[in-house]
Design a protein around this motif. Structure first.
Motif, PDB file in Angstrom:
ATOM      1  N   ASP A 294     -11.045  -5.526 -10.352  1.00  0.00           N
ATOM      2  CA  ASP A 294     -11.576  -4.810 -11.509  1.00  0.00           C
ATOM      3  C   ASP A 294     -10.490  -4.749 -12.580  1.00  0.00           C
ATOM      4  O   ASP A 294      -9.357  -4.341 -12.307  1.00  0.00           O
ATOM      5  N   LYS A 295     -10.817  -5.157 -13.789  1.00  0.00           N
ATOM      6  CA  LYS A 295      -9.813  -5.265 -14.843  1.00  0.00           C
ATOM      7  C   LYS A 295      -9.303  -3.909 -15.327  1.00  0.00           C
ATOM      8  O   LYS A 295      -8.272  -3.846 -15.995  1.00  0.00           O
ATOM      9  N   THR A 296     -10.019  -2.852 -14.991  1.00  0.00           N
ATOM     10  CA  THR A 296      -9.594  -1.521 -15.422  1.00  0.00           C
ATOM     11  C   THR A 296      -8.823  -0.791 -14.340  1.00  0.00           C
ATOM     12  O   THR A 296      -7.741  -0.236 -14.576  1.00  0.00           O
ATOM     13  N   THR A 297      -9.359  -0.817 -13.116  1.00  0.00           N
ATOM     14  CA  THR A 297      -8.760  -0.040 -12.028  1.00  0.00           C
ATOM     15  C   THR A 297      -7.908  -0.867 -11.078  1.00  0.00           C
ATOM     16  O   THR A 297      -7.096  -0.314 -10.327  1.00  0.00           O
ATOM     17  N   GLY A 298      -8.099  -2.185 -11.072  1.00  0.00           N
ATOM     18  CA  GLY A 298      -7.388  -3.035 -10.121  1.00  0.00           C
ATOM     19  C   GLY A 298      -8.024  -3.058  -8.748  1.00  0.00           C
ATOM     20  O   GLY A 298      -7.491  -3.686  -7.829  1.00  0.00           O
TER      21      GLY A 298
ATOM     22  N   LEU B 267      -1.547  -4.096 -12.598  1.00  0.00           N
ATOM     23  CA  LEU B 267      -2.720  -4.156 -11.728  1.00  0.00           C
ATOM     24  C   LEU B 267      -2.637  -5.291 -10.704  1.00  0.00           C
ATOM     25  O   LEU B 267      -3.512  -5.401  -9.846  1.00  0.00           O
TER      26      LEU B 267
ATOM     27  N   LYS C 193     -12.829  -6.399  -5.979  1.00  0.00           N
ATOM     28  CA  LYS C 193     -14.266  -6.527  -6.230  1.00  0.00           C
ATOM     29  C   LYS C 193     -14.976  -7.327  -5.145  1.00  0.00           C
ATOM     30  O   LYS C 193     -16.169  -7.145  -4.919  1.00  0.00           O
TER      31      LYS C 193
ATOM     32  N   GLU D 254       0.693  -4.284 -18.860  1.00  0.00           N
ATOM     33  CA  GLU D 254      -0.395  -3.485 -18.301  1.00  0.00           C
ATOM     34  C   GLU D 254      -1.198  -4.287 -17.279  1.00  0.00           C
ATOM     35  O   GLU D 254      -1.569  -3.777 -16.213  1.00  0.00           O
ATOM     36  N   GLU D 255      -1.461  -5.549 -17.591  1.00  0.00           N
ATOM     37  CA  GLU D 255      -2.185  -6.406 -16.651  1.00  0.00           C
ATOM     38  C   GLU D 255      -1.360  -6.652 -15.393  1.00  0.00           C
ATOM     39  O   GLU D 255      -1.889  -6.672 -14.282  1.00  0.00           O
TER      40      GLU D 255
END
Length: 403
Positions: A28-32, A76, A35, A72-73
């Motif tokens: 997930d690109k927001t929470t890591g 994650l 998926k 930031e990326e």
């Protein structure tokens, strides 16, 4: 040639075993959050076998492309969420050794040495160390110092000849006289592919989809020498149509794709079968669809194979002895354009043939349709699957002794 497997590693009681796995899972690109844990679950047979043998297991994998990520990326892309999910599957904690971004070093060395038989740990994302993609002898030596044996259970990265963990690391074990083997996942992949390439049950049918002919040209040419029929779908359909001089409307087809398709036209109507109809949609309004059997009108682009094509392809599948499928036949992520890919997936799931799904997006599709368990084999490696069928030699496997 068959490679040494887990049973050839000898007595592993009290030993540390380094296992290269492919935990490059979608996040997930927001929470890591993980998926899809298919690749994690695929490693469980090897992990369980090594636990039963009394080994402590140190897993290692890359995750994403931290070298191209923003800070930031990159945050994650730690292995924390992967370790958490693996721990849930194993029913025991799986620590990430050392903490922080370091893959190797004194803290990692100390944590690895403290592992007890049956415990499982995970190294930090291998690509956090820039030496991972440089086949570095120094990085290999640092990794090799953590373990007594090496296992390659990462089929999806077997074709990555520059990865230290895939090539230089087992080479370091080989030079030190330490045992090396392939794990259960790689063993299964090679058995299935070797059977496909040498003794398939006929008729042998291949289904090829996806976007680019150029990326799969070697694969297609290799298959043409082996298969009875090759069924084409996906966006590459329109490269073939354009090479035939037909209008593809507003479907974007690069010139190099048309040129890649052109030498294959001699096989169309014989071994290669093209769709006879296709679903199209307006580029500016995807809800406006039109079923075409000839040229595609301007303003519309191809998004799926049509019902007549599905019926024709299903008939071939039902009479086949072996079916190998690589590449979705339409924009399956969109429900409106998934019918072609779904129809083919159902046909494979319900036929009597040996069915082999060639990893990547094709594997994602059959999982999305909840049909993966009904296939004979779903490969964990898209690019590796293509390369192996093409006949490319993997340096990673060359470091594992033949039987």
């Amino acid at each position: 040639m068959p490679k040494k497997i887990l049973e050839h590693l000898g007595d592993l009681r009290g030993k540390k075993v380094l296992v290269r796995v492919d935990f490059n899972v979608p996040l997930d690109k927001t929470t890591g959050a993980v998926k899809n844990d298919r690749r994690i679950r695929a490693a469980l047979p090897t992990i369980e076998k090594l636990r039963q043998a009394g080994a402590a297991i140190i897993l290692m994998s890359h995750l994403g492309r931290p070298e191209k990520a923003t800070p930031e990326e990159r945050r994650l892309l730690t292995m924390d969420r992967v370790a958490e999910r693996l721990g849930q599957l194993l029913g025991q904690p799986v620590p990430v050794l050392g903490g922080g971004d370091a893959v190797v070093g004194p803290a990692v060395q100390q944590a690895a040495a403290a592992l007890q038989p049956g415990q499982v740990a995970l190294l930090q994302n291998l690509r956090f160390d820039p030496r991972e993609q440089k086949n570095s002898p120094e990085f290999a030596a640092a990794l090799a110092s953590l373990g007594d044996a090496y296992v390659n259970d990462a089929f999806g990265t077997c074709h990555n000849d520059n990865d230290t963990s895939m090539v230089a690391l087992p080479a370091a074990f080989k030079a030190a006289g330490k045992p090396r083997a392939i794990g259960r996942l790689v063993q299964r992949e090679l058995e299935i592919l070797d059977q496909l390439l040498t003794q398939p049950t006929r008729p042998l049918l291949a289904i090829m989809g996806g976007a680019k002919v150029s990326d799969k040209l070697g694969f297609i040419q290799a298959l043409l020498h082996k298969v009875d029929h090759l069924l084409i779908g996906g966006k590459m359909t329109y490269a073939f149509l354009k090479a035939q001089g037909r209008s593809v409307g507003s479907t974007r087809v690069a010139g190099e794709e048309v040129e890649a398709a052109r030498p294959l036209l001699a096989h169309v109507g014989q071994k290669i079968l093209l769709p006879v109809d296709y679903l199209t949609a307006r580029s500016d309004n995807l809800q406006d669809t039109r079923l075409c059997q000839g040229d595609i009108p301007e303003g519309y682009e191809g998004v799926d194979i049509g019902p007549r094509t599905v019926a024709a392809y299903v008939a071939h599948i039902r009479s086949a002895g072996t079916v190998v499928w690589n590449g979705p036949l339409g924009w399956f992520e969109q429900a409106l354009f998934s019918r072609g890919t779904y129809g083919i997936a159902v046909a494979l799931a319900t036929c009597k043939a040996t069915t082999i799904v060639g990893g990547g997006e094709t594997a994602e599709a059959v999982e999305q349709f909840e049909l993966a368990e009904l296939m004979t084999h779903v490969s964990t490696g898209g690019g590796a699957f293509l390369a192996y069928v093409e006949g490319k030699k993997f340096l990673s496997l060359a470091q594992i002794d033949d039987l």
